[in-house]
Structure formats: structure tokens, C-alpha cells
Design a protein around this motif. Structure first.
Motif, mmCIF file in Angstrom:
data_model
loop_
_atom_site.group_PDB
_atom_site.id
_atom_site.type_symbol
_atom_site.label_atom_id
_atom_site.label_comp_id
_atom_site.label_asym_id
_atom_site.label_seq_id
_atom_site.Cartn_x
_atom_site.Cartn_y
_atom_site.Cartn_z
ATOM 1 N N HIS A 1 51.688 -36.918 40.568
ATOM 2 C CA HIS A 1 52.434 -38.093 40.105
ATOM 3 C C HIS A 1 51.658 -39.392 40.302
ATOM 4 O O HIS A 1 51.863 -40.349 39.558
ATOM 5 N N SER B 1 49.994 -37.543 32.536
ATOM 6 C CA SER B 1 51.159 -38.131 33.199
ATOM 7 C C SER B 1 52.235 -37.071 33.332
ATOM 8 O O SER B 1 52.418 -36.241 32.446
ATOM 9 N N ASP B 2 52.959 -37.143 34.454
ATOM 10 C CA ASP B 2 54.132 -36.284 34.619
ATOM 11 C C ASP B 2 55.414 -37.104 34.526
ATOM 12 O O ASP B 2 56.497 -36.591 34.748
ATOM 13 N N GLY B 3 55.277 -38.370 34.186
ATOM 14 C CA GLY B 3 56.428 -39.251 34.049
ATOM 15 C C GLY B 3 56.029 -40.682 34.318
ATOM 16 O O GLY B 3 54.913 -40.943 34.790
ATOM 17 N N GLY C 1 58.575 -38.215 38.870
ATOM 18 C CA GLY C 1 58.128 -37.476 37.702
ATOM 19 C C GLY C 1 58.663 -36.061 37.638
ATOM 20 O O GLY C 1 59.373 -35.592 38.522
ATOM 21 N N SER C 2 58.277 -35.369 36.587
ATOM 22 C CA SER C 2 58.775 -34.013 36.336
ATOM 23 C C SER C 2 57.921 -32.934 36.983
ATOM 24 O O SER C 2 58.349 -31.794 37.109
ATOM 25 N N TYR D 1 51.416 -33.790 31.302
ATOM 26 C CA TYR D 1 51.407 -33.959 29.848
ATOM 27 C C TYR D 1 50.100 -34.608 29.405
ATOM 28 O O TYR D 1 49.519 -35.421 30.121
ATOM 29 N N ASN E 1 57.122 -40.528 26.390
ATOM 30 C CA ASN E 1 57.523 -41.527 27.380
ATOM 31 C C ASN E 1 56.642 -41.434 28.625
ATOM 32 O O ASN E 1 56.198 -42.451 29.164
ATOM 33 N N ALA E 2 56.378 -40.219 29.084
ATOM 34 C CA ALA E 2 55.548 -40.020 30.273
ATOM 35 C C ALA E 2 54.149 -40.606 30.055
ATOM 36 O O ALA E 2 53.633 -41.339 30.904
ATOM 37 N N LYS F 1 51.150 -29.862 27.094
ATOM 38 C CA LYS F 1 51.418 -29.818 28.525
ATOM 39 C C LYS F 1 50.610 -28.696 29.156
ATOM 40 O O LYS F 1 50.156 -27.769 28.473
#
Length: 192
Positions: free
Chosen positions: A35, A63-65, A72-73, A77, A142-143, A164
Motif C-alpha cells: 500500500h 496501486s492497491d487503492g 487499500g485492497s 493494479y 480509481n486506485a 491486476k
């Protein structure tokens, strides 16, 4: 004076986006490091002439969020194009490894940790790269665009797509004594 020392310690702990998880919480450390990283080294098996079948590493933004304490997730991504050499490798063999490290954050510099020092935590993911489906594209967009706003202006004729990293194996190196293995189930069940 003691107050100043406590404040200094708090600044060091927060330098990489929050308090670093303790070494015994390897799954949480993996989520934390991912993250707090904006890019990673993605290794593929090359399909290029002269390199066919050999490991080939390349840097990719990820990015994971959105940044911040939400955590984050945990899903890395990417925004990719078929014009990129590593993506061409992935079209033949989607298997890859991804390494992210706190060396890219202020944390290791502030502590004077060399990037190879285990205390400058790094995570190695193995798995495969897959295109995201339509229901996940908004989340991926968005991420990525929240951390890498320049991506929105990249040439449209490059046919960018969201992908991903489908994680199958995780290794954490965050302390002396060797790697720690974390399962994807453990990884996704914790918050950084």
C-alpha cells in the motif's frame, strides 16, 4: 526534551505512511508495504529474441487503492499496453513475480537502512497478470489514477488497459533470519 524525542520517534514511524507492523505480523507487513509503494519491479520470462526464456525485470507503476490510511485492497493494479516489452512477454506466459520495497519510501532513508537490509522491508509476490473485467475496471482506475494522475493523459492510441496481479505466493523479508511465507488467504484477511 522527552516530548521532542517522542515526536521525533512518531515522525520516523509515520514516514512510510503509518506505523510499521511488527515483524511477527508478516501478512500485515506485506499489505503495508504494497500500500505504501507506488511502483514495483515486475519480472517475466522473456519472449524477446536473444533473451527467450530468461528472466526480465521491468519497473511498473502500481496501486492497491488511493493513498492514505484506508489500507487499500491488497490487489496490485496496473495500467498496461501491448506495446510494452514486458506485456508482450505476459501475452505468451502470464506468470510473473513482483517485488515492492520500503526503499522507495522515506522510511529506509530516515533509518539509514540500505535497500538490501531486511529492516528495509520488501515483499515478493508470485502469480500472474490478468486483465480486469468490466466490473473491476472502475476500482482499478480509481486506485491507479488517484496515485498516478498523469496516466489519464497517456496516448489513447496505445490501447491502455487495466490489469491486476493474481497473487499465488507471497514472501516477506522484513527482519533478520530469512523469508517468511504468507498465504494469499492470510494476506487478504488482514488490514495494513
Amino acid at each position: 526534551m522527552a516530548g521532542l524525542l517522542l515526536l521525533g520517534a512518531a515522525v520516523l514511524l509515520l514516514a512510510a505512511g503509518g506505523a510499521i507492523p511488527p515483524p511477527e505480523e508478516a501478512a500485515r507487513m506485506a499489505r503495508f508495504v504494497l500500500h505504501n509503494c507506488d511502483w514495483g519491479a515486475l519480472a517475466t520470462l522473456s519472449t524477446q529474441e536473444g533473451l527467450r526464456g530468461r528472466p526480465f525485470a521491468n519497473i511498473f507503476s502500481l496501486s492497491d487503492g488511493p493513498p492514505g490510511p484506508s489500507g487499500g485492497s491488497g490487489v496490485p493494479y496496473f495500467y498496461l499496453t501491448d506495446m510494452e516489452i514486458s506485456v508482450q512477454d505476459l501475452e505468451i506466459n502470464a506468470n510473473a513475480s513482483l517485488t515492492v520495497s520500503l526503499a522507495q519510501t522515506p522510511y529506509c532513508k530516515k533509518h539509514r537502512y540500505d535497500p538490501q537490509n531486511p529492516l528495509c522491508a520488501h515483499i515478493i509476490f508470485c502469480g500472474s497478470i490478468v486483465k480486469v473485467n468490466d466490473s473491476e475496471a472502475g476500482l482499478a482506475k480509481n486506485a491507479l489514477f488517484s496515485r498516478h494522475p498523469e496516466m489519464e493523459s497517456w496516448p489513447k492510441d496505445h490501447n491502455w488497459f487495466f490489469a491486476k496481479f493474481n497473487i499465488t505466493n507471497i514472501w516477506v523479508l522484513d527482519y533478520f533470519g530469512g523469508l517468511k511465507i504468507v498465504t494469499p488467504e492470510e494476506y487478504y484477511s488482514v488490514k495494513p
